[in-house]
Scaffold this motif. Structure first.
Motif, PDB file in Angstrom:
ATOM      1  N   GLU A   9      24.292 -22.531 -29.969  1.00 12.09           N
ATOM      2  CA  GLU A   9      24.168 -21.656 -31.131  1.00 12.09           C
ATOM      3  C   GLU A   9      23.402 -20.415 -30.698  1.00 12.09           C
ATOM      4  O   GLU A   9      22.396 -20.512 -29.991  1.00 12.09           O
ATOM      5  CB  GLU A   9      23.420 -22.352 -32.263  1.00 12.09           C
ATOM      6  CG  GLU A   9      23.342 -21.516 -33.517  1.00 12.09           C
ATOM      7  CD  GLU A   9      22.661 -22.242 -34.677  1.00 12.09           C
ATOM      8  OE1 GLU A   9      22.540 -21.615 -35.738  1.00 12.09           O
ATOM      9  OE2 GLU A   9      22.264 -23.403 -34.515  1.00 12.09           O
ATOM     10  N   ILE A  11      21.688 -16.568 -31.983  1.00 11.11           N
ATOM     11  CA  ILE A  11      21.210 -15.759 -33.101  1.00 11.11           C
ATOM     12  C   ILE A  11      21.432 -14.307 -32.703  1.00 11.11           C
ATOM     13  O   ILE A  11      21.055 -13.889 -31.603  1.00 11.11           O
ATOM     14  CB  ILE A  11      19.724 -16.020 -33.384  1.00 11.11           C
ATOM     15  CG1 ILE A  11      19.517 -17.481 -33.756  1.00 11.11           C
ATOM     16  CG2 ILE A  11      19.215 -15.099 -34.489  1.00 11.11           C
ATOM     17  CD1 ILE A  11      18.071 -17.907 -33.830  1.00 11.11           C
ATOM     18  N   SER A  26      23.833 -16.117 -37.259  1.00  9.72           N
ATOM     19  CA  SER A  26      23.872 -17.145 -36.210  1.00  9.72           C
ATOM     20  C   SER A  26      25.308 -17.629 -36.097  1.00  9.72           C
ATOM     21  O   SER A  26      26.037 -17.693 -37.094  1.00  9.72           O
ATOM     22  CB  SER A  26      22.916 -18.292 -36.509  1.00  9.72           C
ATOM     23  OG  SER A  26      23.302 -18.984 -37.656  1.00  9.72           O
ATOM     24  N   THR A  54      20.121 -14.113 -28.873  1.00  7.40           N
ATOM     25  CA  THR A  54      19.216 -15.159 -28.404  1.00  7.40           C
ATOM     26  C   THR A  54      19.906 -16.506 -28.459  1.00  7.40           C
ATOM     27  O   THR A  54      20.492 -16.881 -29.476  1.00  7.40           O
ATOM     28  CB  THR A  54      17.944 -15.209 -29.276  1.00  7.40           C
ATOM     29  OG1 THR A  54      17.337 -13.918 -29.280  1.00  7.40           O
ATOM     30  CG2 THR A  54      16.952 -16.236 -28.760  1.00  7.40           C
ATOM     31  N   LYS A  56      19.680 -20.109 -29.095  1.00  7.58           N
ATOM     32  CA  LYS A  56      18.733 -20.888 -29.902  1.00  7.58           C
ATOM     33  C   LYS A  56      18.204 -22.105 -29.142  1.00  7.58           C
ATOM     34  O   LYS A  56      17.069 -22.510 -29.343  1.00  7.58           O
ATOM     35  CB  LYS A  56      19.408 -21.322 -31.195  1.00  7.58           C
ATOM     36  CG  LYS A  56      18.438 -21.810 -32.233  1.00  7.58           C
ATOM     37  CD  LYS A  56      19.111 -22.003 -33.566  1.00  7.58           C
ATOM     38  CE  LYS A  56      18.135 -22.524 -34.586  1.00  7.58           C
ATOM     39  NZ  LYS A  56      18.768 -22.733 -35.878  1.00  7.58           N
TER      40      LYS A  56
END
Length: 70
Positions: A9, A11, A26, A54, A56
């Protein structure tokens, strides 16, 4: 395009030069290269923005400078 080492995942944050968050989202991405589309960016004024991606899981972060011009 996002190149992920594993399914994870991410972001995604889009900020202006003052680092004010314009949008945050996300997404789940598969291992390999994935295309991610952010909606509504046509409403932005011309200028410099930062796209912060980013992971996660690992916390790895990449920041891209984006220039919006007509």
């Amino acid at each position: 395009m996002i190149n992920a080492e594993r399914s994870t995942e991410i972001i995604i944050r889009l900020t202006d030069v003052a680092r004010t968050i314009i949008t945050i989202d996300s997404r789940q991405v598969a291992k390999g290269v994935s295309q991610v589309t952010l909606m509504g960016l046509n409403k932005l004024t011309n200028g410099v923005y930062f796209l912060d991606v980013t992971d996660k899981t690992s916390g790895e972060q990449k920041i891209y400078r984006v220039i919006k011009a007509q």
